[in-house]
Motif scaffolding. Structure first.
Motif, PDB file in Angstrom:
ATOM      1  N   PHE A   6      28.740  39.601  42.704  1.00 28.55           N
ATOM      2  CA  PHE A   6      30.088  39.041  42.608  1.00 28.55           C
ATOM      3  C   PHE A   6      30.898  39.788  41.550  1.00 28.55           C
ATOM      4  O   PHE A   6      32.030  40.232  41.803  1.00 28.55           O
ATOM      5  CB  PHE A   6      29.968  37.560  42.271  1.00 28.55           C
ATOM      6  CG  PHE A   6      31.271  36.862  41.998  1.00 28.55           C
ATOM      7  CD1 PHE A   6      32.315  36.899  42.901  1.00 28.55           C
ATOM      8  CD2 PHE A   6      31.439  36.151  40.822  1.00 28.55           C
ATOM      9  CE1 PHE A   6      33.518  36.242  42.641  1.00 28.55           C
ATOM     10  CE2 PHE A   6      32.620  35.490  40.547  1.00 28.55           C
ATOM     11  CZ  PHE A   6      33.666  35.534  41.469  1.00 28.55           C
ATOM     12  N   ALA A   7      30.339  39.963  40.378  1.00 27.03           N
ATOM     13  CA  ALA A   7      31.038  40.678  39.307  1.00 27.03           C
ATOM     14  C   ALA A   7      31.305  42.120  39.706  1.00 27.03           C
ATOM     15  O   ALA A   7      32.401  42.658  39.453  1.00 27.03           O
ATOM     16  CB  ALA A   7      30.214  40.627  38.023  1.00 27.03           C
ATOM     17  N   ALA A   8      30.340  42.755  40.351  1.00 31.13           N
ATOM     18  CA  ALA A   8      30.514  44.151  40.773  1.00 31.13           C
ATOM     19  C   ALA A   8      31.639  44.272  41.796  1.00 31.13           C
ATOM     20  O   ALA A   8      32.436  45.223  41.749  1.00 31.13           O
ATOM     21  CB  ALA A   8      29.213  44.688  41.359  1.00 31.13           C
ATOM     22  N   ALA A   9      31.740  43.316  42.698  1.00 34.61           N
ATOM     23  CA  ALA A   9      32.791  43.358  43.716  1.00 34.61           C
ATOM     24  C   ALA A   9      34.171  43.225  43.084  1.00 34.61           C
ATOM     25  O   ALA A   9      35.118  43.939  43.445  1.00 34.61           O
ATOM     26  CB  ALA A   9      32.565  42.254  44.748  1.00 34.61           C
ATOM     27  N   ALA A  25      35.814  40.537  49.679  1.00 33.99           N
ATOM     28  CA  ALA A  25      34.873  39.488  50.056  1.00 33.99           C
ATOM     29  C   ALA A  25      33.947  39.189  48.879  1.00 33.99           C
ATOM     30  O   ALA A  25      33.310  40.091  48.342  1.00 33.99           O
ATOM     31  CB  ALA A  25      34.070  39.908  51.270  1.00 33.99           C
ATOM     32  N   VAL A  26      33.885  37.912  48.454  1.00 34.32           N
ATOM     33  CA  VAL A  26      33.076  37.548  47.288  1.00 34.32           C
ATOM     34  C   VAL A  26      32.127  36.391  47.588  1.00 34.32           C
ATOM     35  O   VAL A  26      31.699  35.681  46.682  1.00 34.32           O
ATOM     36  CB  VAL A  26      33.974  37.199  46.080  1.00 34.32           C
ATOM     37  CG1 VAL A  26      34.717  38.432  45.590  1.00 34.32           C
ATOM     38  CG2 VAL A  26      34.953  36.084  46.419  1.00 34.32           C
ATOM     39  N   GLY A  27      31.823  36.209  48.873  1.00 40.95           N
ATOM     40  CA  GLY A  27      30.909  35.137  49.240  1.00 40.95           C
ATOM     41  C   GLY A  27      29.988  35.568  50.353  1.00 40.95           C
ATOM     42  O   GLY A  27      30.087  36.682  50.875  1.00 40.95           O
ATOM     43  N   HIS A  48      31.625  30.915  47.472  1.00 38.94           N
ATOM     44  CA  HIS A  48      30.852  29.676  47.559  1.00 38.94           C
ATOM     45  C   HIS A  48      30.016  29.540  46.298  1.00 38.94           C
ATOM     46  O   HIS A  48      29.576  30.540  45.719  1.00 38.94           O
ATOM     47  CB  HIS A  48      29.956  29.675  48.798  1.00 38.94           C
ATOM     48  CG  HIS A  48      29.238  28.368  48.992  1.00 38.94           C
ATOM     49  ND1 HIS A  48      27.948  28.152  48.540  1.00 38.94           N
ATOM     50  CD2 HIS A  48      29.635  27.210  49.572  1.00 38.94           C
ATOM     51  CE1 HIS A  48      27.585  26.911  48.838  1.00 38.94           C
ATOM     52  NE2 HIS A  48      28.586  26.322  49.460  1.00 38.94           N
ATOM     53  N   GLU A  49      29.772  28.284  45.877  1.00 37.92           N
ATOM     54  CA  GLU A  49      29.070  28.035  44.625  1.00 37.92           C
ATOM     55  C   GLU A  49      27.662  28.626  44.599  1.00 37.92           C
ATOM     56  O   GLU A  49      27.088  28.851  43.525  1.00 37.92           O
ATOM     57  CB  GLU A  49      28.974  26.526  44.355  1.00 37.92           C
ATOM     58  CG  GLU A  49      30.299  25.845  44.088  1.00 37.92           C
ATOM     59  CD  GLU A  49      31.036  25.493  45.368  1.00 37.92           C
ATOM     60  OE1 GLU A  49      30.495  25.752  46.478  1.00 37.92           O
ATOM     61  OE2 GLU A  49      32.162  24.994  45.276  1.00 37.92           O
ATOM     62  N   ASP A  79      28.464  38.565  52.516  1.00 37.58           N
ATOM     63  CA  ASP A  79      28.664  39.846  51.833  1.00 37.58           C
ATOM     64  C   ASP A  79      28.120  39.844  50.416  1.00 37.58           C
ATOM     65  O   ASP A  79      27.575  40.850  49.950  1.00 37.58           O
ATOM     66  CB  ASP A  79      30.160  40.187  51.810  1.00 37.58           C
ATOM     67  CG  ASP A  79      30.767  40.199  53.193  1.00 37.58           C
ATOM     68  OD1 ASP A  79      30.609  41.202  53.903  1.00 37.58           O
ATOM     69  OD2 ASP A  79      31.388  39.183  53.577  1.00 37.58           O
ATOM     70  N   VAL A  80      28.291  38.726  49.711  1.00 37.48           N
ATOM     71  CA  VAL A  80      27.899  38.632  48.303  1.00 37.48           C
ATOM     72  C   VAL A  80      27.052  37.383  48.114  1.00 37.48           C
ATOM     73  O   VAL A  80      27.447  36.288  48.545  1.00 37.48           O
ATOM     74  CB  VAL A  80      29.153  38.577  47.406  1.00 37.48           C
ATOM     75  CG1 VAL A  80      28.765  38.325  45.958  1.00 37.48           C
ATOM     76  CG2 VAL A  80      29.951  39.873  47.527  1.00 37.48           C
TER      77      VAL A  80
END
Length: 464
Positions: free
Chosen positions: A82-85, A70-72, A101-102, A75-76
């Motif tokens: 984001f980079a850590a995920a 999950a990168v949005g 998402h932007e 969660d993020v």
């Protein structure tokens, strides 16, 4: 197998017994006698409902999400997380990020991904579903740099940006397969009282149909599944699988000319099927209504999402007799972002519900999972209170009462906007709650589902 459900609340009446035989409800009354061989299910006063049907979902993508990062939101929320995920993804092979998402780290391209994730092959899917962004290593491994596919975005110099539009199938053929567990998806759905799905994947083929049928035959996929797909798709593989509308996908960046869309609608109708048109912008909805009016609407024609519906378009939707399948859950999940980014003049037009029903528009709901949360009860709560995660109210006039909100998930595949009932002779796709309906609807939750039946078989029973 025969089953006797006792002491249920049915249609507001307590103490009702229901007999299920050969996949059908065969008898309803008070004090039905238990017969030899009857399995007994004591409702203990809980409400018995038709099983919930999620009218817009993407099953394979939902199953694949379990093997993704999950990168949005929620969660993020920022570039560092984001980079850590991405960097924390296990193994040293492909990384599949979903839900971007932007607002997290701005617009992505290959260079941004390279800087944030290192040299691993990374693919990140935007939460809208249409956009995939690949790192440079992912572009190399898939051959995207040298491909002439029109969905590969390029700079003025001809260099690929790493942004791929509507290329899910192309990419699936070029990356290692993602482990997908429909069994886990099905179990979670059964625990929420879901007895059926309408899968809105647009580009499915016969192999996809056979895979879903095999999952049902194996018992990992327990629900009925109604399939959208292109003209010419055949679905004759199993009793719990059925053929639905022709899915028409629209993108503002590449909208068809009106005569082309009219021709696509007519072709679908000529094949004996309605259309289900993806409409997430005002322009897409205007074009769709024009095309359906020109082609002539048929029973079952649908508008998927209807994300933005201007006041003046509501009567036209009603006149054409089209069904709107909307996502009230997005109000809760994305509402704060809408309030920050959407034109204030359009806020009241987002994911309408109450005003559509008041105008006589057949209206149903789906979760759009995995692009939305798969819990229909969360969507029901959102339809009732229209509250964002931050507590703001988005569209007070679009609120509906709890019974109406529940009914958004009780329609049939043929008539999503018409609420099914439990009656003798209907399929025994049932949801048993742990208390009377009025009590459950004070705080709707999947935790209140005591048992779920599909085709007369118990597919979930609460251990509480």
């Amino acid at each position: 197998m025969t089953l006797l459900i006792t002491r249920a609340e049915l249609g507001g009446r307590p103490g009702i017994d229901v007999r299920v035989e050969h996949g059908l409800v065969t008898e309803i009354g008070a004090g039905l006698a238990r017969r030899p061989g009857d399995e007994l299910l004591d409702a203990a006063g809980g409400a018995l409902l038709p099983g919930l049907h999620d009218h817009h979902v993407h099953l394979w993508a939902l199953a694949a999400r379990a093997a993704s990062i999950a990168v949005g939101p929620p969660d993020v929320h920022d570039e560092r997380a984001f980079a850590a995920a991405l960097r924390a993804a296990p193994g040293d092979g492909w990384v599949r990020g979903v839900g971007y998402h932007e607002s997290v780290a701005g617009d992505l391209d290959r260079d941004r991904l390279d800087a944030l994730a290192g040299g691993r092959p990374v693919r990140v899917q935007h939460r809208g579903g249409a956009l995939l962004v690949l790192s440079s290593e992912a572009m190399r491994r898939t051959g995207a740099d040298s491909s002439d596919e029109p969905g590969i975005e390029r700079e003025g110099t001809g260099r690929a940006t790493g942004r791929l539009w509507r290329m899910d199938r192309w990419l699936r053929e070029r990356v290692p397969p993602t482990v997908t567990d429909l069994g886990a998806v099905s179990l979670a759905g059964a625990a929420a009282g879901v007895t059926g799905y309408t899968d809105a994947t647009p580009d499915r083929d016969e192999d996809d149909v056979e895979a879903l049928c095999a999952a049902q035959e194996k018992g990992s996929l327990r629900q009925r599944v109604h399939l959208m797909g292109p003209v010419g798709l055949r679905v004759d593989a199993g009793p719990l699988l059925s053929l639905g509308a022709v899915k028409v996908l629209l993108d503002d960046v590449d909208l068809p000319e009106p005569p082309e869309l009219v021709a696509r609608v007519r072709a679908a109708h000529a094949s004996g099927r309605p259309v289900a048109v993806h409409c997430v912008t005002a322009v897409q909805l205007v074009l769709t209504l024009h095309a359906v009016a020109e082609a002539g609407a048929v029973a079952g024609d649908r508008i998927e999402h209807a994300s933005v519906v201007a006041n003046e378009l509501v009567p036209e939707i009603a006149r054409l007799g089209m069904t709107v399948v909307t996502q009230p859950g997005f109000v809760a999940e994305r509402g704060d972002r809408y309030l920050a980014e959407v034109d204030p003049d359009e806020i009241g037009s987002l994911y309408r519900c109450g005003s559509l029903l008041a105008a006589g528009v057949a209206t149903a709901a789906g979760t759009d999972a995995p692009f939305g949360h798969p819990d229909p009860w969360a969507a029901i709560r959102a339809a009732i209170d229209r509250r964002t995660a931050g507590g703001a109210v988005l569209g007070t006039s679009e609120r509906v009462d709890p019974v109406t909100a529940l009914g958004l998930f009780l329609g049939s595949t043929a008539e999503p906007g018409a609420r099914r009932v439990v009656a003798a002779g209907v399929a025994a796709d049932l949801c048993l709650l742990d208390a009377p309906l009025a009590e459950v609807l004070e705080a709707p939750s999947a935790d209140r589902v005591a048992a779920t039946l599909v085709d007369g078989r118990v597919v979930h029973r609460s251990s509480v």
